[in-house]
Design a protein around this motif. Structure first.
Motif, PDB file in Angstrom:
ATOM      1  N   ASP A  86       0.827  -1.202   0.000  1.00 24.76           N
ATOM      2  CA  ASP A  86       0.000   0.000   0.000  1.00 24.76           C
ATOM      3  C   ASP A  86       0.865   1.257   0.000  1.00 24.76           C
ATOM      4  OD1 ASP A  86      -2.826   1.111   0.298  1.00 24.76           O
ATOM      5  OD2 ASP A  86      -1.803   2.090   1.978  1.00 24.76           O
ATOM      6  N   GLY A  87       1.960   1.222   0.753  1.00 23.03           N
ATOM      7  CA  GLY A  87       2.883   2.355   0.746  1.00 23.03           C
ATOM      8  C   GLY A  87       3.489   2.582  -0.623  1.00 23.03           C
ATOM      9  N   LEU A  88       3.802   1.497  -1.332  1.00 21.07           N
ATOM     10  CA  LEU A  88       4.338   1.631  -2.691  1.00 21.07           C
ATOM     11  C   LEU A  88       3.312   2.268  -3.621  1.00 21.07           C
ATOM     12  CD1 LEU A  88       6.511  -0.846  -4.649  1.00 21.07           C
ATOM     13  CD2 LEU A  88       4.389  -0.074  -5.685  1.00 21.07           C
ATOM     14  N   LEU A  89       2.060   1.826  -3.532  1.00 21.32           N
ATOM     15  CA  LEU A  89       1.017   2.376  -4.406  1.00 21.32           C
ATOM     16  C   LEU A  89       0.802   3.857  -4.136  1.00 21.32           C
ATOM     17  CD1 LEU A  89      -1.626  -0.514  -4.269  1.00 21.32           C
ATOM     18  CD2 LEU A  89       0.296  -0.212  -5.850  1.00 21.32           C
ATOM     19  N   ARG A  90       0.750   4.229  -2.853  1.00 22.36           N
ATOM     20  CA  ARG A  90       0.554   5.641  -2.523  1.00 22.36           C
ATOM     21  C   ARG A  90       1.750   6.491  -2.972  1.00 22.36           C
ATOM     22  NH1 ARG A  90      -3.243   2.887  -1.279  1.00 22.36           N
ATOM     23  NH2 ARG A  90      -3.512   3.312  -3.487  1.00 22.36           N
ATOM     24  N   THR A  91       2.946   5.915  -2.880  1.00 20.51           N
ATOM     25  CA  THR A  91       4.136   6.636  -3.326  1.00 20.51           C
ATOM     26  C   THR A  91       4.073   6.901  -4.829  1.00 20.51           C
ATOM     27  OG1 THR A  91       5.492   5.685  -1.562  1.00 20.51           O
ATOM     28  CG2 THR A  91       6.650   6.564  -3.477  1.00 20.51           C
ATOM     29  N   VAL A  92       3.681   5.889  -5.605  1.00 23.25           N
ATOM     30  CA  VAL A  92       3.547   6.054  -7.052  1.00 23.25           C
ATOM     31  C   VAL A  92       2.503   7.124  -7.364  1.00 23.25           C
ATOM     32  CG1 VAL A  92       2.806   4.930  -9.191  1.00 23.25           C
ATOM     33  CG2 VAL A  92       4.341   3.733  -7.611  1.00 23.25           C
ATOM     34  N   GLU A  93       1.374   7.084  -6.682  1.00 20.30           N
ATOM     35  CA  GLU A  93       0.310   8.082  -6.899  1.00 20.30           C
ATOM     36  C   GLU A  93       0.832   9.500  -6.659  1.00 20.30           C
ATOM     37  OE1 GLU A  93      -3.609   5.456  -5.509  1.00 20.30           O
ATOM     38  OE2 GLU A  93      -2.632   6.849  -4.126  1.00 20.30           O
ATOM     39  N   ARG A  94       1.468   9.707  -5.509  1.00 20.68           N
ATOM     40  CA  ARG A  94       1.939  11.051  -5.152  1.00 20.68           C
ATOM     41  C   ARG A  94       3.037  11.521  -6.096  1.00 20.68           C
ATOM     42  NH1 ARG A  94       1.489   8.824   0.069  1.00 20.68           N
ATOM     43  NH2 ARG A  94       3.738   8.420   0.094  1.00 20.68           N
ATOM     44  N   ALA A  95       3.966  10.610  -6.402  1.00 25.57           N
ATOM     45  CA  ALA A  95       5.089  10.996  -7.260  1.00 25.57           C
ATOM     46  C   ALA A  95       4.606  11.392  -8.648  1.00 25.57           C
ATOM     47  CB  ALA A  95       6.097   9.856  -7.343  1.00 25.57           C
ATOM     48  N   LEU A  96       3.622  10.681  -9.178  1.00 27.96           N
ATOM     49  CA  LEU A  96       3.084  11.042 -10.488  1.00 27.96           C
ATOM     50  C   LEU A  96       2.348  12.377 -10.423  1.00 27.96           C
ATOM     51  CD1 LEU A  96       1.838   7.600 -11.837  1.00 27.96           C
ATOM     52  CD2 LEU A  96       3.771   8.945 -12.680  1.00 27.96           C
ATOM     53  N   ALA A  97       1.543  12.561  -9.404  1.00 27.38           N
ATOM     54  CA  ALA A  97       0.794  13.810  -9.269  1.00 27.38           C
ATOM     55  C   ALA A  97       1.728  15.011  -9.161  1.00 27.38           C
ATOM     56  CB  ALA A  97      -0.129  13.740  -8.053  1.00 27.38           C
ATOM     57  N   GLU A  98       2.881  14.796  -8.502  1.00 25.95           N
ATOM     58  CA  GLU A  98       3.838  15.878  -8.290  1.00 25.95           C
ATOM     59  C   GLU A  98       4.945  15.903  -9.347  1.00 25.95           C
ATOM     60  OE1 GLU A  98       5.204  15.209  -4.332  1.00 25.95           O
ATOM     61  OE2 GLU A  98       3.193  15.428  -3.447  1.00 25.95           O
ATOM     62  N   HIS A  99       4.839  15.024 -10.344  1.00 24.97           N
ATOM     63  CA  HIS A  99       5.843  14.975 -11.412  1.00 24.97           C
ATOM     64  C   HIS A  99       7.224  14.706 -10.823  1.00 24.97           C
ATOM     65  CE1 HIS A  99       6.681  15.661 -15.674  1.00 24.97           C
ATOM     66  NE2 HIS A  99       5.386  15.872 -15.840  1.00 24.97           N
ATOM     67  N   ASP A 100       7.290  13.838  -9.809  1.00 24.40           N
ATOM     68  CA  ASP A 100       8.516  13.616  -9.040  1.00 24.40           C
ATOM     69  C   ASP A 100       9.275  12.403  -9.593  1.00 24.40           C
ATOM     70  OD1 ASP A 100      10.511  13.334  -7.175  1.00 24.40           O
ATOM     71  OD2 ASP A 100       9.183  13.435  -5.424  1.00 24.40           O
ATOM     72  N   THR A 101      10.066  12.608 -10.625  1.00 24.38           N
ATOM     73  CA  THR A 101      10.823  11.505 -11.214  1.00 24.38           C
ATOM     74  C   THR A 101      11.901  10.981 -10.266  1.00 24.38           C
ATOM     75  OG1 THR A 101      12.298  13.087 -12.304  1.00 24.38           O
ATOM     76  CG2 THR A 101      10.416  12.279 -13.569  1.00 24.38           C
ATOM     77  N   THR A 102      12.421  11.857  -9.410  1.00 23.29           N
ATOM     78  CA  THR A 102      13.451  11.428  -8.456  1.00 23.29           C
ATOM     79  C   THR A 102      12.902  10.373  -7.506  1.00 23.29           C
ATOM     80  OG1 THR A 102      14.570  13.571  -8.561  1.00 23.29           O
ATOM     81  CG2 THR A 102      15.032  12.188  -6.651  1.00 23.29           C
ATOM     82  N   ARG A 103      11.699  10.598  -7.003  1.00 21.54           N
ATOM     83  CA  ARG A 103      11.100   9.616  -6.081  1.00 21.54           C
ATOM     84  C   ARG A 103      10.749   8.327  -6.805  1.00 21.54           C
ATOM     85  NH1 ARG A 103      11.030   6.453  -3.084  1.00 21.54           N
ATOM     86  NH2 ARG A 103       9.686   6.029  -1.295  1.00 21.54           N
ATOM     87  N   LEU A 104      10.233   8.420  -8.008  1.00 20.07           N
ATOM     88  CA  LEU A 104       9.924   7.211  -8.769  1.00 20.07           C
ATOM     89  C   LEU A 104      11.189   6.411  -9.055  1.00 20.07           C
ATOM     90  CD1 LEU A 104       7.325   8.673 -11.283  1.00 20.07           C
ATOM     91  CD2 LEU A 104       6.847   6.996  -9.487  1.00 20.07           C
ATOM     92  N   ARG A 105      12.276   7.104  -9.345  1.00 19.94           N
ATOM     93  CA  ARG A 105      13.535   6.405  -9.621  1.00 19.94           C
ATOM     94  C   ARG A 105      14.078   5.741  -8.363  1.00 19.94           C
ATOM     95  NH1 ARG A 105      15.739  10.214 -12.109  1.00 19.94           N
ATOM     96  NH2 ARG A 105      15.360   9.468 -14.227  1.00 19.94           N
ATOM     97  N   SER A 106      13.972   6.393  -7.233  1.00 20.15           N
ATOM     98  CA  SER A 106      14.485   5.802  -5.995  1.00 20.15           C
ATOM     99  C   SER A 106      13.653   4.609  -5.549  1.00 20.15           C
ATOM    100  CB  SER A 106      14.530   6.853  -4.884  1.00 20.15           C
ATOM    101  OG  SER A 106      13.229   7.226  -4.471  1.00 20.15           O
ATOM    102  N   LEU A 107      12.402   4.541  -6.024  1.00 16.60           N
ATOM    103  CA  LEU A 107      11.527   3.411  -5.699  1.00 16.60           C
ATOM    104  C   LEU A 107      11.872   2.178  -6.545  1.00 16.60           C
ATOM    105  CD1 LEU A 107       9.019   2.748  -3.902  1.00 16.60           C
ATOM    106  CD2 LEU A 107       7.600   3.410  -5.850  1.00 16.60           C
ATOM    107  N   MET A 108      12.694   2.359  -7.566  1.00 11.45           N
ATOM    108  CA  MET A 108      13.061   1.272  -8.473  1.00 11.45           C
ATOM    109  C   MET A 108      14.378   0.635  -8.023  1.00 11.45           C
ATOM    110  SD  MET A 108      13.392   1.481 -12.634  1.00 11.45           S
ATOM    111  CE  MET A 108      14.748   2.663 -12.574  1.00 11.45           C
TER     112      MET A 108
END
Length: 218
Positions: A86-108
């Motif tokens: 659930d934390g991963l899903l919420r992180t993806v949602e927020r990062a996309l909404a905020e255009h946060d490529t840095t957070r999406l990359r760190s999640l990979m």
């Protein structure tokens, strides 16, 4: 491409993703060994075969045909992981909404995790393939980065709500981590429901530490 690093290790299901012209020699050998479609069967790599022959065979365990050494807890700490699915899903949602490529990359997955934790457990790292992680990793990360760019281009800045997520092969035990392979996700984008999209590919986790294996580029 759908999680190339793992697709190389396990073999891509036929009909998923796009074919590429001029297959990489390593990818060709792995595809031939596993009987995977979509490969250029006229290519070859004597150098890779020589390197493969130099590696010692791994003792087999009865479950998967090879051993996976158990790592100590301090080597199983994942950088940038989310707390639970659930934390991963919420992180993806927020990062996309905020255009946060840095957070999406760190999640990979990063290079250290791929080298030390994931790749030694994949079949391609063992006989008869004996692939080397530093030959597979560049292909994986190149496609994953392209997938990240496509994802942000399509959904960046939008209100994303993940409604449901399922996996074709969930809960696969690889001793040091668990793999949930090939996601299918239903989302709401700016209030409109969209079924069976792929904001991420497969997911791996160590305990409650969850990360994305890649962002698919197909």
């Amino acid at each position: 491409m759908d999680d190339l690093g793992y697709a190389v290790a396990r073999g891509r299901p036929r009909g998923r993703g796009r074919e590429r012209s001029g297959s990489h020699p390593l990818l060709l050998l792995v595809c031939l060994a596993l009987g995977v479609g979509g490969c250029d069967r006229n290519a070859g790599s004597t150098a890779f075969e020589d390197r493969r022959a130099e590696r010692a065979a791994t003792p087999a365990d009865t479950a998967r045909g090879y051993d996976i050494p158990r790592l100590p807890p301090d080597r199983l700490v994942l950088s940038g992981a989310a707390a639970g699915l659930d934390g991963l899903l919420r992180t993806v949602e927020r990062a996309l909404a905020e255009h946060d490529t840095t957070r999406l990359r760190s999640l990979m997955v990063n290079a250290r995790e791929y080298r030390d934790i994931l790749f030694p457990a994949f079949p391609a790292a063992h006989p008869p393939i004996n692939a080397l992680w530093d030959e597979v990793w560049p292909m994986h990360i190149t496609d994953a980065e392209e997938g990240l760019r496509l994802l942000v281009r399509q959904y960046g800045g939008k209100r994303i709500r993940i409604l449901s997520v399922g996996f074709e092969k969930p809960d696969q035990d690889f001793v040091n981590f668990t793999l949930d392979e090939t996601s299918h996700v239903d989302v709401e984008v700016d209030g409109k429901r969209v079924n069976d999209v792929r904001p991420f590919g497969s997911v791996y986790h160590v305990g409650n530490q969850y990360k994305v294996l890649s962002y698919p580029d197909d």
